[in-house]
Design a protein around this motif. Structure first.
Motif, PDB file in Angstrom:
ATOM      1  N   LYS A 185     -12.322  94.334  27.335  1.00  6.21           N
ATOM      2  CA  LYS A 185     -11.236  93.417  27.697  1.00  6.21           C
ATOM      3  C   LYS A 185     -10.192  93.334  26.591  1.00  6.21           C
ATOM      4  O   LYS A 185      -8.976  93.314  26.854  1.00  6.21           O
ATOM      5  CB  LYS A 185     -11.801  92.032  28.006  1.00  6.21           C
ATOM      6  N   HIS A 240      -7.701  96.263  26.356  1.00  9.65           N
ATOM      7  CA  HIS A 240      -6.676  96.293  27.408  1.00  9.65           C
ATOM      8  C   HIS A 240      -5.950  94.957  27.545  1.00  9.65           C
ATOM      9  O   HIS A 240      -5.200  94.754  28.516  1.00  9.65           O
ATOM     10  CB  HIS A 240      -7.314  96.703  28.735  1.00  9.65           C
ATOM     11  N   GLY A 288      -6.975  92.181  28.467  1.00 11.47           N
ATOM     12  CA  GLY A 288      -7.352  91.438  29.659  1.00 11.47           C
ATOM     13  C   GLY A 288      -6.531  91.793  30.886  1.00 11.47           C
ATOM     14  O   GLY A 288      -6.499  91.030  31.858  1.00 11.47           O
ATOM     15  N   VAL A 289      -5.884  92.970  30.863  1.00 12.22           N
ATOM     16  CA  VAL A 289      -5.025  93.396  31.977  1.00 12.22           C
ATOM     17  C   VAL A 289      -5.697  94.542  32.725  1.00 12.22           C
ATOM     18  O   VAL A 289      -6.255  95.468  32.117  1.00 12.22           O
ATOM     19  CB  VAL A 289      -3.643  93.844  31.466  1.00 12.22           C
ATOM     20  N   CYS A 290      -5.651  94.502  34.029  1.00  9.16           N
ATOM     21  CA  CYS A 290      -6.294  95.487  34.895  1.00  9.16           C
ATOM     22  C   CYS A 290      -5.773  96.895  34.610  1.00  9.16           C
ATOM     23  O   CYS A 290      -4.564  97.130  34.576  1.00  9.16           O
ATOM     24  CB  CYS A 290      -6.054  95.110  36.359  1.00  9.16           C
ATOM     25  N   PRO A 332      -1.191  91.260  34.813  1.00 11.33           N
ATOM     26  CA  PRO A 332      -1.972  90.215  34.132  1.00 11.33           C
ATOM     27  C   PRO A 332      -2.276  89.072  35.084  1.00 11.33           C
ATOM     28  O   PRO A 332      -1.423  88.643  35.860  1.00 11.33           O
ATOM     29  CB  PRO A 332      -1.052  89.773  32.994  1.00 11.33           C
ATOM     30  N   SER A 355      -9.927  88.841  33.576  1.00 16.34           N
ATOM     31  CA  SER A 355     -10.268  90.195  34.016  1.00 16.34           C
ATOM     32  C   SER A 355     -11.781  90.333  34.014  1.00 16.34           C
ATOM     33  O   SER A 355     -12.506  89.457  33.539  1.00 16.34           O
ATOM     34  CB  SER A 355      -9.634  91.244  33.100  1.00 16.34           C
ATOM     35  N   GLU A 356     -12.254  91.460  34.522  1.00 17.19           N
ATOM     36  CA  GLU A 356     -13.686  91.716  34.613  1.00 17.19           C
ATOM     37  C   GLU A 356     -13.994  93.108  34.078  1.00 17.19           C
ATOM     38  O   GLU A 356     -13.214  94.047  34.282  1.00 17.19           O
ATOM     39  CB  GLU A 356     -14.157  91.591  36.064  1.00 17.19           C
ATOM     40  N   CYS A 390     -11.701  97.929  32.656  1.00 16.51           N
ATOM     41  CA  CYS A 390     -11.187  96.553  32.693  1.00 16.51           C
ATOM     42  C   CYS A 390     -10.385  96.411  33.979  1.00 16.51           C
ATOM     43  O   CYS A 390      -9.356  97.069  34.152  1.00 16.51           O
ATOM     44  CB  CYS A 390     -10.307  96.282  31.470  1.00 16.51           C
ATOM     45  N   LEU A 391     -10.849  95.565  34.906  1.00 11.15           N
ATOM     46  CA  LEU A 391     -10.232  95.458  36.220  1.00 11.15           C
ATOM     47  C   LEU A 391     -10.008  94.002  36.602  1.00 11.15           C
ATOM     48  O   LEU A 391     -10.737  93.106  36.163  1.00 11.15           O
ATOM     49  CB  LEU A 391     -11.131  96.115  37.289  1.00 11.15           C
ATOM     50  N   CYS A 392      -9.015  93.793  37.450  1.00 11.88           N
ATOM     51  CA  CYS A 392      -8.827  92.484  38.050  1.00 11.88           C
ATOM     52  C   CYS A 392      -9.876  92.306  39.152  1.00 11.88           C
ATOM     53  O   CYS A 392     -10.481  93.301  39.599  1.00 11.88           O
ATOM     54  CB  CYS A 392      -7.418  92.350  38.631  1.00 11.88           C
ATOM     55  N   HIS A 447     -11.701  95.370  41.118  1.00 12.57           N
ATOM     56  CA  HIS A 447     -13.133  95.483  40.843  1.00 12.57           C
ATOM     57  C   HIS A 447     -13.897  95.538  42.170  1.00 12.57           C
ATOM     58  O   HIS A 447     -14.790  96.378  42.361  1.00 12.57           O
ATOM     59  CB  HIS A 447     -13.603  94.287  40.003  1.00 12.57           C
TER      60      HIS A 447
END
Length: 510
Positions: A407, A410, A412-414, A420, A429-430, A452-454, A458
């Motif tokens: 995370k 990146h 926290g951005v997908c 964002p 994010s996940e 790192c995906l939203c 995800h």
């Protein structure tokens, strides 16, 4: 729309001049590879396309012997009426031999069983050419397909082609006989030309080595009894059930009593209308390169349930096949091949869940029951306040430090949409595993296996709705449409092998 069948003189056999060779490039891009894998290597279940077969349906059914896999190939219309492609389309005949070509080699051969035009079927099988919008309208049904690999230079040189074969080309019967007389068949091993090596010598009493290629071919060429409703599902269900055993780490050989009970219930539930519940049929008839039966006397022929019970017979994958199938990638490919080939999309999740392979329907490895709020027994939860009860479950341990690293790299951005997503405590994010942790995917908990995906992407990634192609572009699985380019960061090294595994689950990787 179907037009008149295009056949030389309307004949259903090679003409008086003899068999011709139709040289057919597999294609030089991803489409060609996928089309060849789909409708030649894999074959086609005619019942899935019954709504577009029209008057071609009975003719095509008659082209293939019982248990044979229907295979198809097609060509887009030629640019004009006088080039070599137009001639090949026009003058090739039923009974001619097709030689498939790729990168300097012949890779397979088959016989033309039927020539026809069916725009709707072609569009369903292969879509449209992305550059021209054309459909592979000129279709041929193939029988007797054999996969091999041999140098193509002798044949191409005989017709003055010094480089790669670029287009559909017809070699007349007289020229074909001349090549055969001077050089032999193009798939015969000829070490001087760098062709296919001679078969490996096997010591007396020693079984030939079984590799991943041979194992996959056994699944794709499975001989099944064909009924009016489609192929019999006895063997596919038995193999999927046995794959479930391998996935759970159980013994490769199952005793007849267990096989009879559990596969019998599968046949009763999923065998299809009018299908007989005869688990002894696949138990015995699957014997071959990948399946064995132990406990039966030498020379036994089609034993019935009582005989199998009296001898305490056991059956399952041979040891070498079981060893290969314990590899996550090999097993995933086998599950996808069997489930997609023999079961429609609406019943596939039920079948896989019943045999313990429901985790292959998504990248996370969760079963249908685990992914929904509905219990495994299908009972809807009551509305309003609900009571609680204790449950026992397990889940793979995850290293929280690795999640934070991915995370942070990146921001926290997908990585897919680069959007964002703000939460109360900052970007939300996940960290998604590419090859799922634990059974059945057995992926590692490592940053090289994470994205790192939203939450939306995800969910789509785990649900196999999107995939990452070899150029790191994000595409929609159902039609390969380009959606995004995956955003990469030099600090985050993603291993291609895990991305390839995810593509395999999506049906996009050999």
């Amino acid at each position: 729309m179907r037009t008149d069948v295009v056949e030389q003189g309307g004949a259903e056999a090679p003409g008086a001049n003899g068999v011709q060779w139709l040289l057919q490039p597999r294609g030089y891009g991803k489409d060609g590879r996928d089309h060849f894998r789909h409708t030649v290597l894999g074959g086609v279940l005619l019942k899935k396309y019954a709504d577009v077969l029209g008057e071609d349906g009975p003719r095509l059914t008659a082209c293939f012997s019982e248990g044979e896999i229907p295979r198809f190939w097609g060509a887009t219309p030629a640019a004009n009426d006088w080039n070599s492609k137009a001639q090949a389309i026009r003058d090739s005949r039923v009974g001619d031999e097709v030689l498939f070509y790729n990168e300097g080699k012949f890779i397979g051969r088959a016989t033309i069983a039927h020539k026809f035009q069916n725009e709707k079927l072609a569009a369903r099988l292969w879509g449209r050419d992305k550059k021209t919008g054309a459909v592979w309208l000129h279709m041929i049904a193939l029988t007797g397909f054999v996969e091999f690999e041999a140098d193509a230079r002798t044949v191409l040189g005989s017709i003055n082609i010094s480089g790669p074969l670029r287009g559909l080309t017809l070699i007349p019967a007289v020229k074909r006989l001349e090549i055969l007389r001077d050089s032999g068949t193009p798939w015969s091993p000829r070490p001087a030309l760098g062709g296919a090596p001679p078969p490996r010598k096997v010591k007396a009493g020693q079984a030939p080595a079984l590799g991943e290629r041979e194992l996959h071919r056994a699944f794709t060429t499975l001989r099944t009894h064909t009924r009016p409703e489609g192929p019999s599902l006895h063997k596919p269900l038995a193999l999927l059930w046995s794959l479930g055993r391998i996935t759970r780490g159980e013994a490769r050989l199952a005793p007849w009593a267990e096989f009879e009970d559990e596969v019998g219930r599968l046949l009763s539930e999923f065998g299809g209308r009018g299908a007989r519940v005869t688990p002894h049929y696949p138990f015995w008839r699957l014997r071959g390169d990948i399946w064995e039966v132990k406990g039966m006397p030498e020379g036994a022929v089609d034993p019935g349930p009582e005989t199998l019970r009296e001898t305490d017979a056991e059956a399952g994958f041979v040891d070498e096949a079981a060893r290969l199938l314990r590899k996550a990638r090999v097993r995933a490919k086998a599950v996808r091949t069997l489930s997609s080939r023999y079961f429609d999309a609406d019943v596939r999740p039920l079948v896989l869940d019943r045999v313990g392979l429901g985790g292959y329907l998504n990248a996370s490895g969760q079963t249908v029951a685990e992914r929904t709020d509905t219990g495994a027994d299908g009972v809807e939860p009551p509305s309003g306040p609900v009571g609680r009860h204790a449950v026992t479950s397990t889940r793979p341990d995850r290293n929280p430090r690795l999640v934070r690293d991915v995370k942070d790299w990146h921001g926290g951005v997908c990585q897919v949409c680069s959007t964002p997503l703000e939460g109360l405590l900052g970007p939300f994010s996940e960290a998604a595993h590419i090859q799922g942790l634990g059974s059945p995917h057995e992926g590692p908990d490592h940053t090289s296996n994470m994205l790192c995906l939203c939450p939306n992407h995800h969910t789509q990634f785990d649900g196999l709705a999107i995939y990452i192609d070899p150029q790191w572009k994000v595409r929609r699985t159902r039609d390969d449409e380009l959606l995004f380019e995956l955003r990469l960061d030099p600090q985050h090294q993603i291993a291609e092998e895990y991305v390839e595994y995810h593509r395999l689950l999506c049906g996009k990787e050999d």
